[in-house]
Design a protein around this motif. Structure first.
Motif, PDB file in Angstrom:
ATOM      1  N   THR A 192      30.806  44.397  21.383  1.00  0.00           N
ATOM      2  CA  THR A 192      30.625  44.123  19.944  1.00  0.00           C
ATOM      3  C   THR A 192      31.685  43.135  19.466  1.00  0.00           C
ATOM      4  O   THR A 192      31.384  42.204  18.718  1.00  0.00           O
ATOM      5  CB  THR A 192      30.710  45.434  19.132  1.00  0.00           C
ATOM      6  OG1 THR A 192      29.785  46.359  19.690  1.00  0.00           O
ATOM      7  CG2 THR A 192      30.381  45.211  17.682  1.00  0.00           C
ATOM      8  N   GLY A 193      32.921  43.338  19.912  1.00  0.00           N
ATOM      9  CA  GLY A 193      34.009  42.423  19.555  1.00  0.00           C
ATOM     10  C   GLY A 193      33.768  41.033  20.085  1.00  0.00           C
ATOM     11  O   GLY A 193      34.020  40.027  19.410  1.00  0.00           O
TER      12      GLY A 193
ATOM     13  N   ASP B 211      32.377  48.809  22.386  1.00  0.00           N
ATOM     14  CA  ASP B 211      33.335  48.235  21.449  1.00  0.00           C
ATOM     15  C   ASP B 211      33.748  46.834  21.893  1.00  0.00           C
ATOM     16  O   ASP B 211      33.835  45.912  21.085  1.00  0.00           O
ATOM     17  CB  ASP B 211      34.554  49.152  21.362  1.00  0.00           C
ATOM     18  CG  ASP B 211      35.353  48.922  20.101  1.00  0.00           C
ATOM     19  OD1 ASP B 211      34.725  48.605  19.068  1.00  0.00           O
ATOM     20  OD2 ASP B 211      36.577  49.069  20.143  1.00  0.00           O
TER      21      ASP B 211
END
Length: 51
Positions: free
Chosen positions: A13-14, A10
């Motif tokens: 990806t951010g 996560d």
């Protein structure tokens, strides 16, 4: 273990999305500057021809 992997994925990806957004906005700003400069030169040339 799965939770840690999800958090890392996560986060990456951010980071990738933020990088892409920054690149796109910088590209837009550069395009606006170049476009504005070309438009300004065009107007300046027309004004000089009339004078």
């Amino acid at each position: 273990m799965i939770h840690l992997t999800l958090i890392i994925v996560d986060f990456l990806t951010g980071l990738l999305a933020a990088g892409a957004w920054a690149l796109a906005s910088a590209g837009g700003a550069i395009a606006a500057l170049v476009g504005g400069g070309l438009l300004g030169m065009s107007f300046f040339r027309r004004w000089r021809r009339k004078g």
